[in-house]
Design a protein around this motif. Structure first.
Motif, mmCIF file in Angstrom:
data_model
loop_
_atom_site.group_PDB
_atom_site.id
_atom_site.type_symbol
_atom_site.label_atom_id
_atom_site.label_comp_id
_atom_site.label_asym_id
_atom_site.label_seq_id
_atom_site.Cartn_x
_atom_site.Cartn_y
_atom_site.Cartn_z
ATOM 1 N N GLY A 32 66.573 32.570 28.058
ATOM 2 C CA GLY A 32 65.970 31.911 27.338
ATOM 3 C C GLY A 32 64.302 31.808 27.751
ATOM 4 N N CYS A 33 64.024 32.926 28.501
ATOM 5 C CA CYS A 33 62.515 33.041 28.717
ATOM 6 C C CYS A 33 61.840 33.469 27.421
ATOM 7 C CB CYS A 33 62.159 34.015 29.971
ATOM 8 S SG CYS A 33 62.824 33.601 31.444
ATOM 9 N N SER A 34 60.393 32.770 27.309
ATOM 10 C CA SER A 34 59.870 33.172 26.146
ATOM 11 C C SER A 34 59.311 34.556 26.080
ATOM 12 C CB SER A 34 58.481 32.069 25.891
ATOM 13 O OG SER A 34 57.686 32.397 25.016
ATOM 14 N N THR A 35 59.136 35.013 24.822
ATOM 15 C CA THR A 35 58.505 36.479 24.562
ATOM 16 C C THR A 35 57.115 35.950 24.323
ATOM 17 O OG1 THR A 35 58.849 36.336 22.171
ATOM 18 C CG2 THR A 35 60.634 37.357 23.704
ATOM 19 N N ARG A 36 56.474 35.074 24.254
ATOM 20 C CA ARG A 36 55.024 34.901 24.000
ATOM 21 C C ARG A 36 54.253 34.634 25.246
ATOM 22 N NH1 ARG A 36 52.828 36.248 19.287
ATOM 23 N NH2 ARG A 36 54.255 36.475 17.520
ATOM 24 N N ALA A 37 53.224 35.306 25.189
ATOM 25 C CA ALA A 37 52.414 35.412 26.494
ATOM 26 C C ALA A 37 51.357 34.351 26.325
ATOM 27 C CB ALA A 37 51.955 36.739 26.912
ATOM 28 N N ASP A 38 51.061 33.498 27.093
ATOM 29 C CA ASP A 38 49.749 32.694 27.009
ATOM 30 C C ASP A 38 48.457 33.469 27.321
ATOM 31 O OD1 ASP A 38 51.213 30.244 26.423
ATOM 32 O OD2 ASP A 38 51.113 29.907 28.806
ATOM 33 N N GLU A 39 47.234 32.965 26.736
ATOM 34 C CA GLU A 39 46.245 33.870 27.033
ATOM 35 C C GLU A 39 45.622 34.137 28.262
ATOM 36 O OE1 GLU A 39 41.589 33.563 25.476
ATOM 37 O OE2 GLU A 39 43.132 32.856 24.234
ATOM 38 N N ASP A 40 46.023 33.206 29.324
ATOM 39 C CA ASP A 40 45.646 33.193 30.725
ATOM 40 C C ASP A 40 46.870 33.099 31.719
ATOM 41 O OD1 ASP A 40 46.448 30.706 30.076
ATOM 42 O OD2 ASP A 40 44.874 29.512 31.371
ATOM 43 N N GLU A 41 47.942 33.831 31.059
ATOM 44 C CA GLU A 41 49.285 33.811 31.623
ATOM 45 C C GLU A 41 49.212 34.793 33.255
ATOM 46 O OE1 GLU A 41 53.209 35.101 29.935
ATOM 47 O OE2 GLU A 41 52.194 36.776 30.306
ATOM 48 N N ALA A 42 49.526 34.163 34.231
ATOM 49 C CA ALA A 42 49.853 34.738 35.418
ATOM 50 C C ALA A 42 50.901 35.979 35.396
ATOM 51 C CB ALA A 42 49.853 33.784 36.432
ATOM 52 N N PRO A 43 50.459 36.959 36.156
ATOM 53 C CA PRO A 43 51.677 37.694 36.208
ATOM 54 C C PRO A 43 53.155 37.036 36.904
ATOM 55 C CG PRO A 43 49.697 38.681 37.052
ATOM 56 C CD PRO A 43 49.489 37.122 37.113
ATOM 57 N N ASN A 44 54.097 37.475 36.427
ATOM 58 C CA ASN A 44 55.670 37.476 36.944
ATOM 59 C C ASN A 44 55.940 35.882 37.018
ATOM 60 O OD1 ASN A 44 55.987 40.128 37.830
ATOM 61 N ND2 ASN A 44 54.180 39.898 39.244
ATOM 62 N N THR A 45 55.388 35.157 35.844
ATOM 63 C CA THR A 45 55.599 33.785 35.783
ATOM 64 C C THR A 45 56.748 33.697 34.621
ATOM 65 O OG1 THR A 45 53.663 33.569 34.548
ATOM 66 C CG2 THR A 45 53.608 33.062 36.911
ATOM 67 N N ARG A 46 56.565 34.343 33.893
ATOM 68 C CA ARG A 46 57.377 34.236 32.618
ATOM 69 C C ARG A 46 58.985 34.892 32.757
ATOM 70 N NH1 ARG A 46 56.818 36.964 27.851
ATOM 71 N NH2 ARG A 46 54.689 37.678 28.539
ATOM 72 N N THR A 47 59.546 34.649 33.908
ATOM 73 C CA THR A 47 60.504 35.198 34.215
ATOM 74 C C THR A 47 61.625 34.139 34.774
ATOM 75 O OG1 THR A 47 59.622 35.439 36.607
ATOM 76 C CG2 THR A 47 59.423 37.193 35.053
ATOM 77 N N CYS A 48 63.032 34.752 34.808
ATOM 78 C CA CYS A 48 64.187 33.851 35.387
ATOM 79 C C CYS A 48 65.126 34.740 36.142
ATOM 80 C CB CYS A 48 64.709 33.162 34.171
ATOM 81 S SG CYS A 48 65.612 34.313 33.137
ATOM 82 N N PRO A 49 66.202 34.137 36.988
ATOM 83 C CA PRO A 49 66.964 35.075 37.593
ATOM 84 C C PRO A 49 67.771 36.171 36.603
ATOM 85 C CG PRO A 49 67.246 32.623 38.079
ATOM 86 C CD PRO A 49 66.217 32.803 37.154
#
Length: 495
Positions: A32-49
């Motif tokens: 269920g992690c989003s495929t959309r990146a925020d402009e100031d997205e930090a690396p390795n944060t849009r992840t899950c197990p």
């Protein structure tokens, strides 16, 4: 083989593509992690197990990704099987957190399709071997240089798990230019389907397999025997991210391989990286064989029944069909029809305008005036799609002789795009309402009185004199006079 014998060989280019298309879904393919990146997205944060492959995390297939794959299969006239399955493709690479990739192997969701392209007026059908679903790896960021010169490399797993469709073609391309035409056509089709956004970073990535074979091995219909293909060592060029990049990378690789063969060297079967900055390919590793990946079925994803999806999932009218319809239904020439179907948004906008105006008038305003101004501003039709009524109002004002074509094109339309005002406000503010005949007559008289030399030149038969006087009247009227009317009044007055 001696270098002299190698020089005498006439060689033919054989290219096949593997195109990785990032699908437009809200979430990743198995979580269920989003495929959309925020402009100031930090690396390795849009992840899950799940997308990191942690122990005990199980995948759940994204239905939207399956629907998108079926649409692509239908658009490519491909076969969609009764059942499709997922496999693990096992290999180690830093951007692959699980040390395997969930993909499809011997039961892809689409197979045996085709896409027609046109290069320099010649139309060819490119075979599609298969199109299958898989997950995207993460991304590598090379610091201090490129892949072979960087000081160090960072890994970002935010992209890991983004849904992809990998489209594998037959080795049907005979030049780098054909690959560029194919990628442009494919991207156009994908955008019409609404499953792809070309503006997203990494939305389309290409791996190209290229071989050089003896020209005599190519049949008259362009086909090449399996034996000839197997005898030629294949080089894979990876990490191509654009149509232009594909043509440049493959043109370089053709030259590199021809030069090597002419020197009597053997082409190594290897994987090479396209370094766009330097415009060269560099060796990465020896080419893996299929057996190296040790495919086996993914036990956590049961077989998926898709036989009835093809009938249930509709696709829109595709670019070629819409182009043909615009030519027949609206009487447009080929160039206008191509411009107006360049994207689905442009085609939709034109048809909305054509509901209220003659097709030729609508085509002129959309294909020539509007698209030209939008391109100059690096804008898209989607940026002004909510202003259709304002645009049709402007055409109506021109059609009703409330404002001249020149002022509408050069002042009103540009101000609408730059300032956001509606056409009536701009016309009132700038005083662009069309001048009446009395006002034009006064401007004509003034122009004649103020420019006696031009009048004398006119009577002496100099062609440019009348045009000069017309320009003077148009300047006085601030473009609000009709040039044809000005021309006629000047000739009457000078007579």
């Amino acid at each position: 083989m001696t270098a002299q014998a190698a020089e005498q060989r006439e060689l033919a280019v054989v290219i096949g593509l593997e195109v990785h298309v990032q699908l437009e879904t809200a979430t990743k393919i198995f979580c269920g992690c989003s495929t959309r990146a925020d402009e100031d997205e930090a690396p390795n944060t849009r992840t899950c197990p799940t997308c990191l492959g942690l122990p005990g995390a199980l995948p759940v297939l994204n239905e939207g990704a399956v629907e998108a794959a079926v649409k692509i299969g239908k658009a490519l006239s491909a076969e969609i099987p009764e059942q499709t399955t997922f496999h693990r493709k096992n290999y180690y690479y830093p951007d692959l957190p699980k040390n395997f990739q969930l993909t499809q192997y011997d039961a892809p969701i689409c197979a045996d399709g085709s896409l027609e392209i046109s290069v320099e007026g010649t139309r060819r059908s490119i075979g599609i071997t298969r199109a299958h679903l898989e997950e995207d790896p993460g991304s590598l960021q090379h610091k201090g240089g490129s892949i072979d010169t960087a000081d160090y490399t960072l890994v970002n797993y935010n992209r890991a798990g983004t849904p992809l469709v990998e489209i594998v073609t037959e080795p049907d391309f005979r030049s780098p230019a054909e690959t560029r035409a194919f990628l442009a056509k494919l991207e156009e089709v994908l955008a019409y389907l609404g499953v792809f956004d070309a503006t997203r970073d990494g939305s389309l990535r290409v791996d190209a397999n290229i071989s050089l074979v003896d020209a005599e091995a190519v049949a008259e219909d362009g086909s090449i025997s399996d034996e000839a293909l197997e005898s030629a060592n294949r080089t894979e060029v990876k990490n191509i991210s654009s149509h232009k990049g594909a043509e440049k990378a493959l043109a370089y690789e053709v030259t590199r391989q021809k030069n090597a063969i002419q020197r009597g060297r053997v082409i190594e079967q290897e994987t090479r990286h396209w370094d766009e900055t330097r415009g060269i390919t560099v060796s990465m590793r020896s080419k893996e064989a299929e057996k190296d990946y040790r495919y086996f079925r993914e036990a956590d994803l049961p077989p998926l029944e898709v036989s009835d999806w093809k009938a249930k999932i509709p696709i829109p009218e595709l670019p070629d069909a819409r182009r043909d319809r615009f030519a027949s239904e609206y009487g447009l020439d080929g160039e206008s029809a191509s411009k107006l179907t360049s994207t689905k948004a442009v085609a939709d906008f034109f048809e909305d305008v054509a509901e209220s105006f003659d097709p030729d008038l609508a085509a002129t305003w959309v294909a020539d005036n509007l698209l030209g101004e939008l391109n100059y501003r690096d804008m898209e039709v989607t940026d002004i799609s909510d202003r259709l009524e304002e645009f049709t109002t402007l055409i109506s004002l021109v059609d009703a002789d409330e404002v001249t074509v020149k002022n509408a094109e050069e002042i009103v339309l540009r101000s609408m795009l730059d300032e956001g005002d509606d056409p009536e406000t701009i016309i009132d503010r700038e005083g662009l309402g069309k001048a009446d005949d009395d006002a034009i007559g006064a401007f004509v008289t003034e122009a004649i009185e103020e420019n006696p030399d031009a009048v004398e030149d006119y009577h002496n038969g100099e062609d440019g004199a009348l045009n000069f006087l017309v320009g003077q009247v148009m300047q006085k009227s601030r473009g609000s006079a009709d040039p044809g009317t000005v021309n006629a009044l000047l000739q009457d007055e000078l007579a």
